[in-house]
Every structure is written in C-alpha cells, then in structure tokens.
Design an enzyme around this catalytic site. Structure first.
Site, PDB file in Angstrom:
ATOM      1  N   ARG A  15       0.813  -1.226   0.000  1.00  0.00           N
ATOM      2  CA  ARG A  15       0.000   0.000   0.000  1.00  0.00           C
ATOM      3  C   ARG A  15       0.852   1.285   0.000  1.00  0.00           C
ATOM      4  O   ARG A  15       0.323   2.364  -0.229  1.00  0.00           O
ATOM      5  CB  ARG A  15      -0.950  -0.002   1.197  1.00  0.00           C
ATOM      6  N   LYS A  22       8.974  -0.917   2.809  1.00  0.00           N
ATOM      7  CA  LYS A  22       8.151  -0.043   3.658  1.00  0.00           C
ATOM      8  C   LYS A  22       8.917   0.521   4.846  1.00  0.00           C
ATOM      9  O   LYS A  22       8.846   1.725   5.128  1.00  0.00           O
ATOM     10  CB  LYS A  22       6.915  -0.806   4.150  1.00  0.00           C
TER      11      LYS A  22
END
Ligand code: UD1
Ligand code: CA
Length: 454
Positions: A15, A22
């Site tokens: 996402r 991340k």
C-alpha cells in the site's frame, strides 16, 4: 536478565506503492526501522534480530551499520511463523520482546515497563483501547484476566464490540515462546500462523497474561500507507518541537518547524516559521532564526541572528554572528565572532575572522580571511582553475573593493586596500592600495552603432 529483540519487517508494504521497502520510509529523516532499532538499543538488548521478507534483501545494505542478526522469512505465513525464524537462535532464559519495523513511534519507557514485568511463568502484552477497533485483534478477558486474542476476521459479533486491542508487542521467555510456537496451527480464516495464539496457549498452561498500555495510542500505530506515515510524522514533529519549547525556546508556529535529527538549542532562542533542522545541529542561547532557513549538521553560537531563507550546512558559527537573508554557508565554513555575512553570499571551506564582513553578493571559497576585513559587494575568490582548487589568504584589516576577483593562489596583505573592479593575480603588499584597472578616459564624438537598413 538478558533481553533479545525480534523486529518483524517482512511485510510487503504494497500500500506504500513504492520501490523502497516499507520500513525504509522515513519519520523525521530516519527510516522507521531505525527508530525501532534505536529503541531496542536504548533498552539494552543483548541481541537484535530483524526478520525481513522478499524484496527486503536490500535492507541490510541501507542499514549496514546496524549490529543485528538479519533473518529471511522467505514466505509470509503469519506473525508466529515470522518470529519462529529467529526465536530458536535465542538463549532459552532470555526475555524476547517482539517489535514491528512499521510501528515507529513506540517509546522505550513503554517497552521497559513491559519487559520489567516478565517472570518465569507469565507473558506481558501491550494493549490499547481504541474508539474504532476495526481490523485489530481483540483482547478477550474473563473475570478481568486475559484469556485469548481473537483476530477481527475470526471474531464473533459480540467480540467485535471489544475496544481493547492487541498491539502485537509482547514479551516472554524465549524457551517458553519456542514451546508455544511449535504448537501453533493455521486453522483460521486467513490460514496464517498467528503469534497471538501464544496467549491462549499460555492461559491453557496456567500461565498469566499481564498487560500494559502505552501513554499515547500513536506509540503503537502502524504504517501501511503514506497517509499514515505523514500522520505519524506530524505527531512526532509536534512532540519534538514541544520538547524544545519546554526548554525555553520560542517558536512562531509549532506546526511549521521540522526537526529531522538531533537538535539542541539554548533558551531564549526564537524560531520563525518553516525552518528545517537536519542531522546534528547545536545552537546556543538567544539565537534568532528567520523564516525558511535550512540548517544541517552545524554549530551556531550564542546571540547569532540568522535572517530568512539562509541555508547552512556543515558550518561552525561563533557568537553574535549576523547571517542573511539569503546566505548560503556550505561545508567547511567557519564564521568567527561578530562577523557578518549578508544577502546572496556563498561561502565554502573558508574562515571569516572576527568582526569581518561580507555583506553582499560574493563567493568566498577555500579562503582564510583575517579579522576586521571588509569584503566589498561582488567579490569573488577564483579558487578553481578548471583542474585544481587554490587558496586565497586575506590578512587582518584588509579592504577589498567591490567587484574584485582574487585569482588563487593569492594573498592580500595586512591592512591592504584593493581598488574596486580589480583582478588580483599576484600577492599584494601590506598597507598598500593595489588596483588592476585601466585609467578612465572619455572619447569625444564617439557614436553608438545604428541598426543596418535592409
Ligand atoms: C497483527 C495482530 C493483531 C494486532 C495487529 C496490530 C497477529 C496474528 N495479529 O494483525 O492482533 O491487532 O497486528 O497491528 O499477529 N509480518 C511478518 N511476517 C509475516 C506476517 C507479518 O513479518 O508472515 C509482520 C508485518 O510486516 C507487520 C506485522 O508483522 O509489520 C503484523 O502483521 P500483519 O499481517 O499486518 O498483522 P495484522 O493483521 O495487522
Ligand atoms: Ca498490520
């Protein structure tokens, strides 16, 4: 007691929509994983294990200075499976603390309280009460005691009403953790091995589950997308700014200062809006910093005034120096006390002596400038011959006329004066006026050119 920390960082982070893993996305200029690593060091962890996944192979290149054990979790089969990649390597008597690389704002005091409660026959778990617990594992209690954790996807309608949720952060003995991990199965809605099942297993064994809560819920917030990253960045910045305000620093707007690194700043200093500090910055007392300044890895003495839109990097500035507006101080700049650098002046690898001034439009590079020197507007040290850099020395009390080029290597003598518009290629004597411009003349009857007719 010995402490081992396992940091889970195998999540794909899809996402984030990023080519960067991340946990390498930054909060206050520091990768999230490094925040968690630093907290582990503060706790005095004896060994730190970072569990990374596919696509995260480059993590240890970015974090090459971390003293940790890197553990690959090739397939992501759940949080229990992730912990199991590292836990068998840990001494059975050690306490294991499980942290998350994408939960960056956890405080070491919160963790210390959790770790301190661990004993031979209990587990300690960090929980938090949320207004909206959707998505989180719920803490199930009977007569006040924790009996299990139920994941949102596996929870009954009644269990979904529970507002106390699992943060995922827990601590227990390594030996017992490994016993439990061996018993965990993946017969749940996601087909994953859940670390949270350790709780129900411990309860079945007659062990107690103690809980602690963080002072602030943002400490346990995870980052899945860039909106959440930006939210935590603002919370963290507000905290850092409040810290310096409590130390006696005034800030025009606490929402418009960014501290991306370590800032120490003395009392009665003032910071105007949109100032950014990066890396290690030390600032004295009664320093005023104007709007839009960027200050990186520098040291600034008491009583300096830094006017708007100045950019300062790897510089040392002594007391009561006046800088800007629009000054650029590059690495190796050392401005001595009571000196002045005005607008559109660029300085690099240069000492500017006590009380000396470069007030307008200059480039001073690779120079050694004495005290009480006046650098006229438009002065340029020509330090680069296209191949090598050379040094300019300007001795005490010299006066450099406007629009002078000093072609290095060159020395200007003590109390020497350079006439405006000169190109100085040879060393000049002390106490003399030196000029290199032609004598002014007027040509009578001279005509300007006119446009050719077609
Ligand atoms: C987990 C907890 C849940 C808790 C929530 C808090 C479990 C089963 N559930 O749920 O009770 O409320 O965190 O945020 O633990 N990870 C790995 N390898 C894996 C799986 C996960 O490294 O195989 C890492 C992820 O990168 C992530 C963390 O573990 O940082 C949590 O995993 P995730 O799948 O997001 O768990 P949640 O569903 O959020
Ligand atoms: Ca999660």
């Amino acid at each position: 007691m010995n402490l081992s920390v396992i940091i889970l960082a195998a999540g794909q982070g899809t996402r984030m929509k990023s080519s960067l893993p991340k946990v390498m996305h930054r909060i206050a200029g520091i990768p999230m994983l490094e925040h968690v690593y630093r907290r582990s060091l503060e706790l005095g962890a004896d060994d730190i294990h970072i569990v990374y996944g596919h696509g995260g192979e480059h993590l240890h290149e970015y974090c090459s200075d971390f003293e940790v054990d890197w553990v690959l979790q090739a397939e992501q089969l759940g949080t229990a499976h992730a912990v199991e990649q590292a836990s068998p390597k840990i001494k059975p008597d050690n306490i294991v603390l499980v942290l998350y690389g994408d939960v960056p704002l956890i405080k070491s005091d919160t963790l210390k309280a959790l770790v301190d409660k661990v004993s031979a026959n209990n587990i300690t778990l960090l929980t938090v009460d949320l207004d909206d617990p959707t998505g989180y594992g719920r803490i199930v209690r009977e007569a006040g005691k924790v009996t299990s954790i139920v994941e949102h996807k596996d929870a009954s309608e009644k269990q979904k009403q529970i507002r106390e949720v699992n943060t995922g952060i827990l601590a227990l003995r390594a030996g017992y953790l490994n016993e439990c991990l061996a018993k965990i199965e993946n017969n749940n809605s996601q087909g994953e091995f859940y670390l949270t099942d350790v709780i129900a297993l411990a309860v079945a064994d007659g062990n107690e589950v103690l809980t602690a809560q963080p002072e602030n819920s943002y400490e346990v917030e995870g980052v899945n997308d860039r909106k959440q990253l930006a939210k935590l960045e603002r919370i963290h910045q507000q905290e850092k700014v409040e810290q310096i305000m409590m130390q006696g620093v005034s800030v025009a707007d606490s929402a418009r200062v960014d501290i991306r690194g370590e800032l120490s700043i003395g009392n009665d200093s003032f910071i105007d809006v949109n100032v950014i500090f990066e890396g290690e910055v030390q600032i004295g007392s009664k320093v005023s910093i104007g709007a839009g300044c960027v200050i990186r890895n520098s040291k600034i003495g008491d009583g300096c005034s830094i006017k708007p839109y100045s950019v300062i990097e790897n510089a040392v500035i002594d007391e009561a120096v006046d800088i800007g507006p629009f000054a650029r101080l590059r690495p190796g700049t050392h401005l001595h006390a009571h000196s002045k650098v005005g607008n559109f002046v660029e300085i690099k690898n240069t000492e500017l002596g006590e009380g000396s001034k470069a007030s307008h439009l200059s480039y001073l590079g690779d120079s050694e400038i004495g005290r009480d020197v006046n650098i006229g507007a438009g002065t340029i040290t020509c330090n680069y011959d296209g191949a090598n850099k050379h040094k300019t020395i300007i001795k005490d009390g010299a006066f450099i006329g406007s629009d002078t080029q000093l072609v290095a290597p060159v020395t200007v003598g003590k109390n020497a004066t350079i006439g405006a518009g000169s190109t100085i290629t040879k060393d000049t004597d002390d106490d003399c006026l030196t000029l290199s411009r032609s004598i002014q003349k007027s040509i009578k009857g001279w005509q300007r050119p006119t446009k050719n007719k077609k």
